[in-house]
Design an enzyme around this catalytic site. Structure first.
Site, PDB file in Angstrom:
ATOM      1  N   ALA A  51      67.559  58.140 -14.678  1.00 34.75           N
ATOM      2  CA  ALA A  51      66.386  59.030 -14.657  1.00 34.75           C
ATOM      3  C   ALA A  51      66.197  59.720 -16.007  1.00 34.75           C
ATOM      4  O   ALA A  51      66.048  60.944 -16.067  1.00 34.75           O
ATOM      5  CB  ALA A  51      66.472  60.026 -13.509  1.00 34.75           C
ATOM      6  N   HIS A  52      66.280  58.941 -17.049  1.00 32.19           N
ATOM      7  CA  HIS A  52      65.989  59.460 -18.379  1.00 32.19           C
ATOM      8  C   HIS A  52      65.712  58.290 -19.322  1.00 32.19           C
ATOM      9  O   HIS A  52      65.921  57.124 -18.967  1.00 32.19           O
ATOM     10  CB  HIS A  52      67.145  60.321 -18.909  1.00 32.19           C
ATOM     11  CG  HIS A  52      68.436  59.585 -19.078  1.00 32.19           C
ATOM     12  ND1 HIS A  52      69.493  59.713 -18.205  1.00 32.19           N
ATOM     13  CD2 HIS A  52      68.834  58.693 -20.008  1.00 32.19           C
ATOM     14  CE1 HIS A  52      70.481  58.935 -18.603  1.00 32.19           C
ATOM     15  NE2 HIS A  52      70.112  58.288 -19.699  1.00 32.19           N
TER      16      HIS A  52
END
Ligand code: TYD
Length: 136
Positions: A51-52
């Site tokens: 999630a980045h």
């Protein structure tokens, strides 16, 4: 960078009745010099990692044990790759949002990275990631 710049790299595999062996050499099998190695393990059921995105970092992800999915997103296109072989590495180029999902019990996700850890290289906010993609 387009999501198709990310690709599976088949690593050397020395098959042996005593057990198989795979190795990775900087600049030979992968297009960067390895400065850091880290791994995710003991991931609880249902937990998601990633999630980045990263501004500059290049990485090779290997499922050392078990399996998981990696969802890559360049801000326009997305693709999902199922990782379950220790001799396949997923090369991830810079400016790629990644989610790691469906991690099997006992899975070990090893990451070879082109740079030392640097929190300033992270894009942890998806809108900020999209804005940077558009400005490039
Ligand atoms: P993070 O990269 O967010 O993990 P994931 O990719 O699974 O989401 O890192 C989680 C935490 O670990 C964060 O506080 C930073 C720290 N960390 C380091 O100190 N060194 C490292 O090399 C890495 C990858 C993370």
């Amino acid at each position: 960078m387009p999501v198709d710049d990310c690709r599976i790299i088949e690593l050397p595999k020395i098959s042996d009745p005593r057990g198989n062996l795979t190795f990775v050499e900087s600049e030979r099998h992968i297009p960067f010099d390895i400065k850091r190695v880290y791994y995710l393990y003991d991931v609880p059921g249902g937990a998601e990692r990633g999630a980045h995105g990263h501004k500059n970092l290049q990485q090779l992800i290997i499922a050392m044990s078990g399996s998981f999915d990696i969802v890559l997103n360049d801000g326009v296109n997305q693709k999902k790759i199922h990782m379950n072989r220790s001799y396949y590495g997923l090369y991830i180029c810079p400016m790629m949002w990644r989610d790691i999902t469906n991690v099997s019990s006992g899975a070990v996700c090893m990451v070879l990275a082109s740079e030392y850890y640097d929190e300033h290289d992270y894009l942890r906010d998806y809108d900020e990631f999209l804005e940077l993609v558009k400005s490039q």
